[in-house]
Design a protein around this motif. Structure first.
Motif, short mmCIF file in Angstrom:
data_model
loop_
_atom_site.label_atom_id
_atom_site.label_comp_id
_atom_site.label_asym_id
_atom_site.label_seq_id
_atom_site.Cartn_x
_atom_site.Cartn_y
_atom_site.Cartn_z
N TYR A 80 0.82 -1.19 0.00
CA TYR A 80 0.00 0.00 0.00
C TYR A 80 0.87 1.26 0.00
O TYR A 80 2.00 1.26 0.48
N LEU A 81 0.29 2.33 -0.52
CA LEU A 81 0.90 3.65 -0.37
C LEU A 81 -0.20 4.59 0.11
O LEU A 81 -1.13 4.90 -0.65
N GLN A 82 -0.12 4.98 1.35
CA GLN A 82 -1.06 5.93 1.93
C GLN A 82 -0.51 7.33 1.71
O GLN A 82 0.60 7.64 2.15
N MET A 83 -1.29 8.16 1.04
CA MET A 83 -0.85 9.51 0.70
C MET A 83 -1.74 10.52 1.40
O MET A 83 -2.97 10.46 1.29
N SER A 84 -1.12 11.43 2.11
CA SER A 84 -1.86 12.45 2.85
C SER A 84 -1.32 13.83 2.50
O SER A 84 -0.23 13.96 1.94
N SER A 85 -2.07 14.85 2.85
CA SER A 85 -1.67 16.24 2.57
C SER A 85 -1.21 16.38 1.12
O SER A 85 -0.16 16.94 0.82
N LEU A 86 -2.01 15.85 0.23
CA LEU A 86 -1.62 15.81 -1.18
C LEU A 86 -1.52 17.20 -1.78
O LEU A 86 -2.29 18.11 -1.42
N LYS A 87 -0.59 17.33 -2.70
CA LYS A 87 -0.33 18.60 -3.39
C LYS A 87 -0.51 18.41 -4.88
O LYS A 87 -0.36 17.29 -5.39
N PRO A 88 -0.81 19.47 -5.61
CA PRO A 88 -0.92 19.33 -7.07
C PRO A 88 0.33 18.72 -7.70
O PRO A 88 0.22 17.98 -8.69
N GLU A 89 1.48 18.98 -7.15
CA GLU A 89 2.72 18.42 -7.70
C GLU A 89 2.86 16.92 -7.46
O GLU A 89 3.79 16.30 -7.98
#
Length: 126
Positions: A80-89
């Motif tokens: 898994y890859l949990q991604m938080s505080s995502l940014k447009p970049e």
């Protein structure tokens, strides 16, 4: 041979969270080092997270450190890859990759991975 299938990508607003999964099949998954590599249009691919075969060691690119978390469930043959505080970049196609070799060290270069999934698109809107 290892087959990898990613899922969970999609469109999310900046500041949001998303979890992408990678289901593995084929030869024994438990012995493979795993990584997540992303590629955005016009940019070089970037290994953003990786872990060793047991999950005891992890690596994160500076660009995602503190925001992304990689984990594996060997019983489910899934990483898994949990991604938080995502940014447009963070917008990119995210690929799951597995090494043919097994190591207690983390593989931190995309060239060290032998098997790749088809990728899943993650789009972060501003």
């Amino acid at each position: 041979q290892v087959q990898l299938v990613e899922s969970g990508g999609g469109l999310v607003q900046a500041g949001g969270s998303l979890r992408v999964s990678c289901a593995a099949s084929g030869r024994t998954f438990n012995n493979n080092n795993m990584g997540w590599i992303r590629q955005a249009p016009g940019k070089e691919r970037e290994l953003v997270a990786a872990l060793n075969w047991s999950g005891s060691r992890t690596f994160y690119a500076d660009s995602v450190k503190g925001r992304f978390a990689i984990s594996r469930d060997n019983a489910k043959n899934t990483v898994y890859l949990q991604m938080s505080s995502l940014k447009p970049e963070d917008t990119a196609v995210y690929y799951c990759a597995a090494s043919a070799a097994s190591s207690s060290n983390v593989y931190t270069r995309a060239e060290q991975y032998d098997y790749w999934g088809q990728g899943t698109q993650v789009t972060v809107s501003s």
